[in-house]
Design a protein around this motif. Structure first.
Motif, PDB file in Angstrom:
ATOM      1  N   ARG A 139     -52.097  10.856   5.832  1.00 22.28           N
ATOM      2  CA  ARG A 139     -51.794   9.519   5.315  1.00 22.28           C
ATOM      3  C   ARG A 139     -52.734   9.101   4.197  1.00 22.28           C
ATOM      4  NH1 ARG A 139     -50.467   5.931  10.796  1.00 22.28           N
ATOM      5  NH2 ARG A 139     -48.591   7.121  11.420  1.00 22.28           N
ATOM      6  N   ALA A 140     -53.968   9.566   4.266  1.00 19.01           N
ATOM      7  CA  ALA A 140     -54.964   9.198   3.251  1.00 19.01           C
ATOM      8  C   ALA A 140     -54.939  10.154   2.055  1.00 19.01           C
ATOM      9  CB  ALA A 140     -56.350   9.176   3.881  1.00 19.01           C
ATOM     10  N   HIS A 141     -54.071  11.131   2.064  1.00 21.10           N
ATOM     11  CA  HIS A 141     -53.945  12.111   0.983  1.00 21.10           C
ATOM     12  C   HIS A 141     -55.278  12.808   0.696  1.00 21.10           C
ATOM     13  CE1 HIS A 141     -49.932  10.606  -0.947  1.00 21.10           C
ATOM     14  NE2 HIS A 141     -49.923  10.531   0.380  1.00 21.10           N
ATOM     15  N   THR A 142     -55.928  13.272   1.766  1.00 18.10           N
ATOM     16  CA  THR A 142     -57.226  13.949   1.613  1.00 18.10           C
ATOM     17  C   THR A 142     -57.079  15.457   1.507  1.00 18.10           C
ATOM     18  OG1 THR A 142     -57.559  14.166   4.006  1.00 18.10           O
ATOM     19  CG2 THR A 142     -58.340  12.125   2.969  1.00 18.10           C
ATOM     20  N   ASP A 143     -55.851  15.956   1.496  1.00 19.84           N
ATOM     21  CA  ASP A 143     -55.635  17.401   1.560  1.00 19.84           C
ATOM     22  C   ASP A 143     -56.325  18.144   0.418  1.00 19.84           C
ATOM     23  OD1 ASP A 143     -53.188  15.799   0.582  1.00 19.84           O
ATOM     24  OD2 ASP A 143     -52.980  17.689  -0.512  1.00 19.84           O
ATOM     25  N   LEU A 144     -56.214  17.636  -0.808  1.00 17.72           N
ATOM     26  CA  LEU A 144     -56.829  18.320  -1.943  1.00 17.72           C
ATOM     27  C   LEU A 144     -58.346  18.351  -1.815  1.00 17.72           C
ATOM     28  CD1 LEU A 144     -56.757  19.665  -4.724  1.00 17.72           C
ATOM     29  CD2 LEU A 144     -56.755  17.363  -5.733  1.00 17.72           C
TER      30      LEU A 144
END
Length: 521
Positions: A139-144
C-alpha cells in the motif's frame, strides 16, 4: 480386510516413493512401513516447497488448470561473474571438486537468499547462477526502495567471495544487479503431467536489460526506477538511460532488513492415529498436498529428488551434456497489448504451446526447464544427456529442435488487440562440460540446475540465430559426424562461417541443418 485402504493408494504413490520403499510397501504393508512412508512424504513435501516460489508453494493451483494474474511491483535480477574459472579450477578433481564448488555456491546463494527474504522479496527463479526476485507492491509503494536496499546489501555481502583459494590460484566472484519496477503477467499453465509458471510482459524484459546494462559491484536502475529513486538515494549516470545507485549509506542507515525474516518452512504434518487406517488417511492427505507441487518438476528431476529424499541433497557432479535454448519471438511483448477479453484465450494458448514443446522434449529424452526470460522474449532451456541412458544426446537435441521449430512455424495465431499475432523462434544448441547440482540454499529455496560456459554458449547461439533458424557450433557438428560415420543420421549440417559471439574471446564456427533437410517426425 484391514489392508483395504491401501488398495487404491499404492498406484498413486508409485512416483513419490524410492524404489526400495515402494517394494517394501508391496511386500510388507504393515504399520512400520506406513510410518516410514509418512516420514518420507513429509520430508519430500518440504523439499518440493523449497523448490518453488513462495506463492506456488503456499497456494498451488489445481493441476492442469490455468491460473493467471497481473502483478505490480519491482523485479530484481542478479547475474554472477567469475563462475567459469571457478568451475575449471575444480573440474579435474571430480567428486571432490564438485563438492568444493557446491559449497562455495551454497554460501553465496544462502547469503543472497537470506538478504532477499529479510528485504521482503520472493525468489521466483534460478537460471544458472542468475536469480529473479519479485518485490510485490504494498500500500505504501515501498517495493522499489526495498529492492534497492536489498541490492546494496547483496553487493556488500559479495566481499566474502573476493578471495577464493583454488588449485588455479586466488579467484573471485562478482555480481551484477538490475532493478526495474512495473507490471507483468504471471501464469500457471500446463497439464496434470507438467505444470509451469511463466512471466510475460515488457517489464520482465526491461528488468533483464537493466541487469545486462549494469556493472559488477553495482546496483543498476532502469529509467523508470531512477526517476522514483532520486528522492531516496544518490545516483550516478550509467549506460543511458540507466543509473547506478551510490552506496554512501552507513550501516545503520542501510540496516540488515526491511521485514522480519519469514521462514519458508510450513507446519509439519502430525500423526495422532498410528493404526493402519489412520496412517493411510494421513498419507493420502500428504499425497494430495505433494502432487500439485511435484507437477512443476520434470519427471527425471522429481525421480532424482525422490531417490535422494533421505539425504535431502542431490549429489553434485560434472557431466557432459547438450544444452538447447529456444527463444519464442513475439510472445512476451504481445502480453502488454492484450485487451482484457483476450487474456484468457491468450494464456490458454500459451499453455497449449508450452505443453506441446514439453511433450516433444520429453519424447526425445530431454528435460525442459521452466520457461524463463530473455532480452527480447520468453525462452526455454532444455537439457539432453543427463538423468537417462540415451547415448546420442546431440542427435536427440537436433531432432527435438526440428520438431519444435515445425510446431512453432505452424502454431495458430494469437488474437492480440483484435489482430492475429504469430510467433517465431530462435534455437541455439551446443555440447560440453556442465556442473549439475542443486543450486541455492542447502535447507531453503533451491533448484536442480546446470551451470557452465556451455550453457552461456547455447544462449549466445540462440541470440545470434535468425528467425526460425537452428544454430549450433562445432561440438554438435562433430557429434553428428561421428554418428554418421557409424550408422548414419537423417541430419546433415551446413557450415555458415566464423562469428564473434557476445562475451566470447574466440571465434565460433557456426552451423545449421541444411535448409532442404526433411527432419524426421
Amino acid at each position: 480386510m484391514v489392508l483395504n485402504p491401501l488398495v487404491n493408494l499404492k498406484p498413486k504413490l508409485h512416483c513419490l516413493l524410492p524404489a526400495q520403499l515402494y517394494t517394501t510397501l508391496a511386500t510388507n504393508p504393515n504399520a512400520d512401513t506406513l510410518m516410514e512412508i509418512f516420514e518420507h512424504l513429509r520430508t519430500l513435501r518440504s523439499i518440493l516447497q523449497d523448490y518453488l516460489p513462495l506463492q506456488i508453494a503456499t497456494d498451488p493451483p489445481t493441476v492442469g488448470k490455468v491460473r493467471y494474474s497481473w502483478h505490480k511491483g519491482t523485479l530484481l535480477f542478479t547475474d554472477l561473474a567469475g563462475f567459469t574459472p571457478l568451475m575449471e579450477a575444480n573440474m579435474n578433481r571430480q567428486s571432490e571438486g564438485a563438492n568444493v564448488l557446491l559449497a562455495i555456491l551454497q554460501r553465496y546463494f544462502e547469503a543472497m537468499i537470506e538478504i532477499v527474504s529479510k528485504s521482503g522479496g520472493d525468489l521466483l527463479e534460478f537460471t544458472g547462477d542468475a536469480v529473479l526476485v519479485e518485490f510485490r507492491r504494498d500500500r505504501a509503494h515501498t517495493d522499489l526502495y526495498r529492492a534497492i536496499r536489498a541490492g546494496l546489501r547483496m553487493q556488500r555481502a559479495m566481499t566474502e567471495f573476493e578471495n577464493i583459494d583454488t588449485p588455479n590460484g586466488i579467484l573471485s566472484l562478482k555480481m551484477r544487479v538490475g532493478i526495474h519496477p512495473g507490471t507483468f503477467l504471471a501464469a500457471d499453465i500446463g497439464t496434470p503431467e507438467r505444470m509451469m509458471r511463466v512471466l510475460l510482459g515488457k517489464d520482465v524484459q526491461l528488468a533483464k536489460k537493466t541487469e545486462g546494462a549494469g556493472e559488477v559491484r553495482q546496483v543498476c536502475l532502469s529509467a523508470a526506477a531512477s526517476i522514483r529513486a532520486r528522492s531516496q538515494f544518490h545516483l550516478k549516470i550509467g549506460k543511458s538511460p540507466h543509473h547506478f545507485v551510490i552506496d554512501d549509506l552507513s550501516d545503520n542507515q542501510l540496516g540488515e532488513y526491511d521485514l522480519a525474516l519469514k521462514r519458508r518452512r510450513r507446519g509439519r504434518a502430525l500423526l495422532f492415529d498410528r493404526q493402519i487406517e489412520g496412517i493411510t488417511r494421513e498419507i493420502e492427505n500428504l499425497r494430495g498436498q505433494i502432487e500439485p507441487l511435484a507437477s512443476y518438476l520434470p519427471k527425471p528431476i522429481l525421480e532424482l529428488l525422490v531417490e535422494n529424499t533421505e539425504h535431502r541433497q542431490i549429489p553434485p557432479e560434472f557431466l557432459k551434456s547438450t544444452i538447447m535454448f529456444v527463444n519464442l519471438l513475439g510472445l512476451s511483448d504481445a502480453t502488454d497489448r492484450l485487451q482484457p477479453s483476450e487474456e484468457d484465450n491468450f494464456v490458454k494458448g500459451c499453455s497449449h504451446l508450452f505443453s506441446q514443446i514439453n511433450a516433444i522434449v520429453t519424447a526425445e529424452g530431454g528435460i525442459m526447464r521452466n520457461p524463463t526470460y530473455h532480452l527480447d522474449s520468453s525462452d526455454i532451456v532444455i537439457y539432453f544427456g543427463i538423468l537417462n541412458d540415451r547415448p546420442d544426446d546431440a542427435i536427440d537435441a537436433i531432432r527435438a529442435a526440428c520438431k519444435i521449430r515445425k510446431l512453432i512455424v505452424n502454431f495458430p495465431s494469437f488474437l492480440v488487440n483484435k489482430q492475429p499475432r504469430f510467433i517465431a523462434c530462435q534455437i541455439g544448441c551446443t555440447r560440453g562440460q556442465v556442473f549439475a547440482a542443486e543450486i541455492g540454499a542447502s535447507r531453503g529455496r533451491r533448484e536442480f540446475n546446470l551451470l557452465s560456459d556451455t550453457v552461456n554458449t547455447a544462449a549466445r547461439l540462440m541470440s545470434y540465430a535468425a528467425k526460425n533458424q537452428i544454430l549450433f557450433n562445432e561440438s554438435i557438428d562433430l557429434a553428428l559426424d561421428d554418428r554418421n560415420s557409424l550408422c548414419g543420421t537423417p541430419f546433415q549440417s551446413q557450415f555458415l562461417g566464423n562469428v564473434s559471439l557476445k562475451g566470447k574471446a574466440k571465434i565460433t564456427r557456426i552451423y545449421t541443418i541444411l535448409e532442404n533437410e526433411v527432419c524426421p517426425l
